[in-house]
Write a protein that holds these residues in place. Structure first.
Motif, PDB file in Angstrom:
ATOM      1  N   UNK A  54       0.909  -1.187  -0.069  1.00 22.01           N
ATOM      2  CA  UNK A  54       0.174  -0.053  -0.003  1.00 22.01           C
ATOM      3  C   UNK A  54       1.005   1.236   0.059  1.00 22.01           C
ATOM      4  N   UNK A  55       0.355   2.461  -0.544  1.00 20.64           N
ATOM      5  CA  UNK A  55       1.073   3.528  -0.510  1.00 20.64           C
ATOM      6  C   UNK A  55       1.256   4.107   0.654  1.00 20.64           C
ATOM      7  N   UNK A  56       2.402   4.704   0.740  1.00 21.46           N
ATOM      8  CA  UNK A  56       2.547   5.583   2.139  1.00 21.46           C
ATOM      9  C   UNK A  56       2.307   6.756   2.496  1.00 21.46           C
ATOM     10  N   UNK A  57       1.985   7.592   1.158  1.00 23.60           N
ATOM     11  CA  UNK A  57       1.591   9.021   1.415  1.00 23.60           C
ATOM     12  C   UNK A  57       0.058   9.252   0.893  1.00 23.60           C
ATOM     13  N   UNK A  58      -0.559  10.108   1.754  1.00 23.59           N
ATOM     14  CA  UNK A  58      -0.435  10.413   2.870  1.00 23.59           C
ATOM     15  C   UNK A  58      -0.731   9.227   4.083  1.00 23.59           C
ATOM     16  N   UNK A  59      -0.167   9.431   5.209  1.00 24.81           N
ATOM     17  CA  UNK A  59      -0.554   8.558   6.349  1.00 24.81           C
ATOM     18  C   UNK A  59      -1.897   8.535   6.763  1.00 24.81           C
ATOM     19  N   UNK A  60      -2.633   7.167   6.625  1.00 28.31           N
ATOM     20  CA  UNK A  60      -4.004   6.945   7.057  1.00 28.31           C
ATOM     21  C   UNK A  60      -4.317   7.160   8.527  1.00 28.31           C
ATOM     22  N   UNK A  61      -3.199   6.472   9.238  1.00 33.12           N
ATOM     23  CA  UNK A  61      -3.286   6.541  10.590  1.00 33.12           C
ATOM     24  C   UNK A  61      -2.926   8.076  11.426  1.00 33.12           C
ATOM     25  N   UNK A  62      -2.309   8.687  10.425  1.00 34.07           N
ATOM     26  CA  UNK A  62      -2.149  10.174  11.180  1.00 34.07           C
ATOM     27  C   UNK A  62      -3.353  10.870  10.777  1.00 34.07           C
ATOM     28  N   UNK A  63      -3.948  10.871   9.596  1.00 37.97           N
ATOM     29  CA  UNK A  63      -5.277  11.320   9.379  1.00 37.97           C
ATOM     30  C   UNK A  63      -6.131  10.963  10.335  1.00 37.97           C
ATOM     31  N   UNK A  64      -6.261   9.701  10.642  1.00 42.42           N
ATOM     32  CA  UNK A  64      -7.308   9.409  11.458  1.00 42.42           C
ATOM     33  C   UNK A  64      -7.169   9.998  13.041  1.00 42.42           C
ATOM     34  N   UNK A  65      -5.795  10.129  13.177  1.00 44.89           N
ATOM     35  CA  UNK A  65      -5.437  10.795  14.691  1.00 44.89           C
ATOM     36  C   UNK A  65      -5.747  12.318  14.468  1.00 44.89           C
ATOM     37  N   UNK A  66      -5.662  12.816  13.673  1.00 45.37           N
ATOM     38  CA  UNK A  66      -5.898  14.175  13.231  1.00 45.37           C
ATOM     39  C   UNK A  66      -7.286  14.510  13.215  1.00 45.37           C
ATOM     40  N   UNK A  67      -8.133  13.695  12.724  1.00 45.69           N
ATOM     41  CA  UNK A  67      -9.462  13.640  12.721  1.00 45.69           C
ATOM     42  C   UNK A  67     -10.224  13.721  14.183  1.00 45.69           C
ATOM     43  N   UNK A  68      -9.496  12.909  14.957  1.00 49.07           N
ATOM     44  CA  UNK A  68      -9.889  12.544  16.405  1.00 49.07           C
ATOM     45  C   UNK A  68      -9.528  13.859  17.177  1.00 49.07           C
ATOM     46  N   UNK A  69      -8.077  14.095  17.076  1.00 48.47           N
ATOM     47  CA  UNK A  69      -7.502  15.448  17.848  1.00 48.47           C
ATOM     48  C   UNK A  69      -8.407  16.605  17.614  1.00 48.47           C
ATOM     49  N   UNK A  70      -8.489  16.905  16.347  1.00 48.23           N
ATOM     50  CA  UNK A  70      -9.006  18.161  15.822  1.00 48.23           C
ATOM     51  C   UNK A  70     -10.659  18.185  16.195  1.00 48.23           C
ATOM     52  N   UNK A  71     -11.058  16.994  16.064  1.00 50.29           N
ATOM     53  CA  UNK A  71     -12.464  16.849  16.533  1.00 50.29           C
ATOM     54  C   UNK A  71     -12.654  17.131  18.095  1.00 50.29           C
ATOM     55  N   UNK A  72     -11.861  16.492  18.885  1.00 51.35           N
ATOM     56  CA  UNK A  72     -11.815  16.826  20.315  1.00 51.35           C
ATOM     57  C   UNK A  72     -11.624  18.075  20.617  1.00 51.35           C
ATOM     58  N   UNK A  73     -10.514  18.624  19.945  1.00 51.02           N
ATOM     59  CA  UNK A  73     -10.221  20.092  20.231  1.00 51.02           C
ATOM     60  C   UNK A  73     -11.275  20.853  19.956  1.00 51.02           C
ATOM     61  N   UNK A  74     -12.154  20.829  18.969  1.00 50.83           N
ATOM     62  CA  UNK A  74     -13.051  21.557  18.454  1.00 50.83           C
ATOM     63  C   UNK A  74     -14.056  21.688  19.778  1.00 50.83           C
ATOM     64  N   UNK A  75     -14.481  20.434  20.189  1.00 52.93           N
ATOM     65  CA  UNK A  75     -15.416  20.376  21.491  1.00 52.93           C
ATOM     66  C   UNK A  75     -14.877  20.723  22.845  1.00 52.93           C
ATOM     67  N   UNK A  76     -13.560  20.751  22.926  1.00 49.36           N
ATOM     68  CA  UNK A  76     -12.703  20.839  24.245  1.00 49.36           C
ATOM     69  C   UNK A  76     -11.535  21.888  24.099  1.00 49.36           C
TER      70      UNK A  76
END
Length: 1011
Positions: free
Chosen positions: A662-684
């Motif tokens: 599978x291709x490395x770019x962009x990182x899917x795990x990092x994308x997931x982490x940032x959707x969770x982090x940006x999401x939690x930051x948005x509400x907290x």
């Protein structure tokens, strides 16, 4: 009863040592009958370099004797232990006692003792059937005993005759473990301090042993006392039968070979042999069968036996309604005898016996491979040259002659006819390291991992036999198979892909075959590679089990609760984790799940097709790429990711193998982490800086594991925060869901804080627990990017900011005007201090806190690469009396907005002049609006330029322009004050954003294989 072995009476007469007196005539090591011919010329040993050994002819057992001469390094026949052999033979003795004593139990009647007694009868049917699993094994045993497999029985009998240990036993004259070894056969033996007689517990059933032939029982300990122990004749017999059956039933080769290695080990269980004896029998049996198969008539006999097995056992499966058709391959898969399915119970060979060598029970194919491999060396230390490359003896390739996937020209169905060299490369790749006892003289026979060779996946760059090359060989699969990558078709770019097109400035799979031929591209990709190796290597430590590796493995499970709770500090974090784990925050959980769906990297990965760091990057997806081919040798694979537990109850996976194509770019795990982090930051947002830094760490942990590069992480950062911002800015329902989640989360945390005496409000609790200061998120992992441990909010923001650029040199123009996507403004919705700021004022805050222009990925990101949410969530914002942002100071424990005194008026007037120009020009169209920003620069100075650009943006919005409006700088603290930012819209309108979310919902349930 039909036996594939020679008769019991004959075996007793030979004291079990002379496995077969009759030998085949010397056979030339020809491979003409092995169903493979060497059709390649210029691509020999393309994947792995090896040496070829021409093994000796059989010659009535003298060939085996010559393969085992390394034994004299440790033992001199009729004299004793050599000076250099003491340590090795001491280990041999101690392990013999340990295995024998442990198996004996209280009375020598344990299940393992009974199994050893059964194997001692040398009835190959009774030993081998168990290897095929309960279902197929049952059919095999019944059919062999009923005479329904005559060709198979005849073939196994022929394999028994392929190896004799009589000459070797007489030559090496090594005493059994239970006799007086110091006085052996009339000779005084110098044991160099080793025990005269080992502490062997004699199994009662072997003192009164029933061969199963109707004759009176024998005391086998007495019968074997005068015969040499080395090599083991019983083990040689077991291996002739196991190697023979594996050669005609390679689909279950791993299970069969592990079972006969157990049969060899059972000679130690009975106390009549040592580990070195078993290793010698392993070599002898393997050599005998492979050499026999060099004879065309024997090779044909093997093919006929295979056809019989497939037919008879396949019919059994059909008759018993295991399979619809009489197909043995389907039956193996259906019964899971090969462990091909992790979703149904394993139906193959198992074994619960453990000892100091095999420390875990055999419960599946992986543990079977582990057990077999452990018995190849029995824990001996290497005593010879450890640096030799693999040695493949001539004829060893015959053992793979009946593997369908290696001997059939059918590329469309993943089958190729492998050349002799290609088969030998598979064998070479399976081999253990050199230098173990008996290796020096064995011509490679002692190094071939016979269980592994039947689990190989061989990857080629193309199918043409004249030009193809092997690009990878991996083991541990449920069968031997071939893989030939085809060049994929580049998909149509989606919104996230379009944000990342600057990546093609440096690497272009489809149009440039790899790294672009420019100095900028070469320097950028070299930094990417070097930093990947540096971060991975440092985190790995001595064994890949460091605290940072364990943290990376936890983040790899993509359980956002386990990643995010740590960001809230010990007190609030534990409240959060407990509530999430126990279903007490359902709306928060639902909102974060929705954010996960806001961004998918599947299209982008296929669009950019960049190979992972740890693989052969030159030969990737059917192409030969222009890329450094040495990085894979610098990456250290973390053991826990080679046997990775997703925490979902399923069997562990080797994620390095799973992600290899599978291709490395962009990182899917990092994308997931940032959707969770940006999401939690948005509400907290109160703890936004800590949350965003924690998910930047999660992204970095993909480099720690060696599966991603810094540019991949930067791409995932862009994708994840773009997805969340677009979702919350464009969808009223999503915004309502977020509001409900915030209310739920704040209320729950506040209640917990109040109950525990940490404060009556969330803000008070955060302050009292230090979650936004030096008692919140901390992290002591450092590398060449984050050089200082995270100990408080300031150092957290520093770490986050460092990972925005990863130390890359700027490849584009620096100090360009700020670009703030319209959707990014929504990320500040829930910052209480910013509630009364206008959209333009929030843009000014984001502009003042964003990173500089010109770094890789910036050019196409429409500002998303520059947005620094960690800074924005911690900013003190100063307004002048007119409401213009004149100063932004990030890094505060709490965000705030203050109004400055009257000394900002002159700047305000200049800004107003620019504003008027912008508004007037705005009446005339989009192009003139761009000019208005320039006029504003002329009319205003200092902080006033910020007001001009800000109003210019509002003017553009009024005209309906979707093009980012231009501004002339950034309103910020000292370095940025005086240039008001260029502000603008995000890359996509609301309709497109909704479409992207809908698409993501289909393509991104969880990115296990695209991460």
């Amino acid at each position: 009863m039909t036996h594939a072995a020679i008769t019991a009476k004959a075996m007793k007469g030979a004291l079990a040592g002379f496995v077969a007196v009759a030998m085949l005539t010397p056979l030339a090591a020809s491979t003409a009958s092995a169903a493979t011919t060497d059709t390649t010329t210029g691509n020999q040993q393309s994947f792995i370099q090896y040496d070829v050994a021409k093994s000796p002819a059989a010659d009535s057992g003298k060939g085996i004797t010559s393969l085992l001469t390394d034994f004299t390094t440790y033992w001199t026949p009729n004299k004793g232990v050599t000076d250099g052999g003491v340590a090795t033979l001491q280990h041999d003795d101690e392990l013999t006692e340990s295995i024998n004593n442990a198996a004996y139990g209280n009375d020598g009647k344990t299940a393992q003792d009974q199994r050893a007694l059964s194997d001692a009868q040398m009835n190959s049917t009774n030993t081998l059937y168990d290897a095929l699993g309960p279902t197929i094994g049952g059919y095999f045993k019944a059919d062999m005993e009923a005479g329904k497999l005559p060709k198979t029985a005849a073939f196994l009998k022929a394999m028994n005759k392929s190896a004799s240990t009589g000459d070797a036993k007489g030559t090496y004259a090594h005493p059994r473990p239970y006799v007086d070894r110091a006085n052996y056969k009339g000779e005084q033996i110098d044991l160099k301090g080793l025990k005269s007689t080992l502490d062997i517990k004699k199994v009662p059933g072997y003192e009164n042993f029933d061969w199963g032939d109707g004759e009176a029982p024998d005391n086998e300990y007495e019968g074997l006392a005068e015969s040499g122990s080395f090599p083991s004749g019983h083990t040689t017999f077991a291996f002739t039968q196991g190697v023979g059956l594996s050669a005609i039933l390679p689909e279950l080769g791993p299970q069969i070979m592990t079972r006969v290695s157990e049969a060899g080990n059972n000679r130690i269980v009975l106390g009549v042999h040592y580990p070195l004896d078993i290793m010698g029998g392993h070599i002898a049996g393997t050599y005998g069968v492979a050499t026999a198969l060099s004879d065309p008539a024997t090779a044909k006999q093997a093919q006929e036996a295979r056809a019989e097995l497939q037919s008879v056992l396949g019919a059994d499966c059909q008759a018993n309604k295991v399979t619809k058709d009489a197909d043995l391959h389907d039956c193996i898969n259906t019964t899971n005898a090969n462990g091909q399915s992790s979703k149904q119970p394993y139906g193959g060979y198992t074994n619960s016996f453990t000892d100091d060598v095999v420390t875990k029970p055999v419960t599946d194919e992986a543990s079977a491979l582990d057990a077999y491999t452990a018995r190849m060396t029995y824990g001996f230390k290497q005593t010879g040259d450890t640096t030799k490359r693999p040695v493949v003896p001539e004829g060893a390739e015959n053992l793979l002659a009946n593997v369908d996937y290696f001997n059939t020209d059918d590329p469309a169905n993943g089958k190729l006819k492998l050349s002799t060299d290609e088969l030998r490369q598979v064998i070479a790749a399976s081999e253990i390291q050199s230098g173990y006892p008996l290796d020096a003289s064995s011509d490679g026979w002692g190094r071939i991992n016979l269980a592994k060779i039947y689990t190989a996946r061989v990857t080629f760059d193309k199918t043409d036999p004249a030009t193809r090359k092997i690009t990878d060989i991996s083991f541990g699969h449920h069968r031997d198979e071939v893989e030939v990558p085809t060049v994929p078709t580049q998909p149509k770019a989606d919104a996230i892909t379009n944000l990342l097109t600057d990546y093609n400035t440096y690497f272009d799979f489809y149009n440039a075959n790899g790294v672009k031929n420019t100095e900028v591209a070469k320097a950028t990709t070299k930094h990417d590679d070097d930093l990947t190796a540096s971060i991975n290597n440092k985190a790995y430590g001595a064994d890949g089990k460091t605290a940072q590796d364990q943290r990376a493995l936890s983040d790899a499970q993509m359980n956002s609760t386990n990643t995010l709770y740590d960001a809230l500090g010990p007190v609030l974090g534990q409240y959060y984790k407990t509530a999430m784990d126990n279903g007490k925050l359902p709306q928060t959980k639902a909102f974060l799940a929705e954010m996960n769906k806001s961004a998918s990297t599947g299209t982008a990965k296929a669009y950019y097709q960049h190979p992972r760091p740890y693989i052969d990057r030159v030969n990737f997806q059917g192409k030969t790429l222009n890329i450094d081919d040495t990085l894979q040798n610098r990456i250290k694979k973390v053991p826990g990711y080679e046997n990775f537990d997703w925490g979902d109850g399923e069997a562990p996976d080797n994620e390095y193998e799973g992600l290899a194509n599978s291709g490395s770019f962009p990182s899917g795990h990092t994308t997931f982490a940032f959707t969770q982090g940006a999401g939690l930051s948005y509400i907290l947002p109160e703890l936004g800086p800590e949350i965003m830094t924690r998910v930047s760490e999660a992204g970095n942990n993909r480099i720690v594991l060696g599966v991603h590069y810094p540019l991949d992480i930067m791409g995932g950062h862009i994708a994840g925060q773009y997805g969340v911002a677009t979702a919350v800015s464009s969808n009223d329902k999503t915004k309502a869901d977020a509001a409900a989640a915030r209310t739920e989360l704040v209320n729950y945390l506040t209640a917990q804080c109040k109950a525990d005496g940490h404060g009556d409000t969330l803000d008070a609790c955060i302050a009292n627990t230090g979650a936004n200061n030096d008692k919140g998120y901390v992290n002591d992992f450092t590398d060449d990017v984050v050089k200082t441990a995270v100990t408080d909010r300031k150092s957290a923001i520093d770490a986050y900011t460092a990972r925005m650029t990863y130390g890359f040199a700027q490849t584009g123009k620096a100090d360009q005007a700020a670009v703030v996507p319209d959707a990014a403004v929504s990320m500040l919705d829930n910052v209480a201090a910013f509630k009364n700021l206008t959209a333009d004022q929030k843009k000014a805050v984001l502009a003042a806190t964003e990173g500089d222009s010109g770094y890789p990925l910036d050019a196409s990101s429409n500002g998303w690469a520059r947005i620094n949410l960690a800074k924005a969530y911690s900013a003190k914002v100063t307004l002048d009396k007119s409401g213009k942002v004149v100063k932004v100071e990030p890094g505060q424990t709490e965000p705030s907005v203050v109004t400055a005194g009257d000394n900002g008026n002159s700047g305000n007037n200049g800004g107003q002049a620019g504003d008027n120009n912008g508004q007037n020009n705005g009446q005339n169209g989009q192009n003139q609006n761009g000019q208005s920003g320039q006029n504003g620069t002329t009319n205003g100075n200092g902080a006033t330029n910020g007001q001009n650009g800000q109003n210019g943006a509002a003017s553009n919005g009024a005209t309906g322009s979707k093009t980012p409006a231009t501004a002339n700088g950034k309103a910020s603290s000292s370095a940025k004050t005086g240039k008001l930012s260029r502000t603008g819209t995000a890359v996509a309108g609301i309709a497109l954003a909704v479409a992207v979310i809908a698409l993501a919902g289909v393509t991104l349930v969880i990115r296990r294989r695209n991460a």
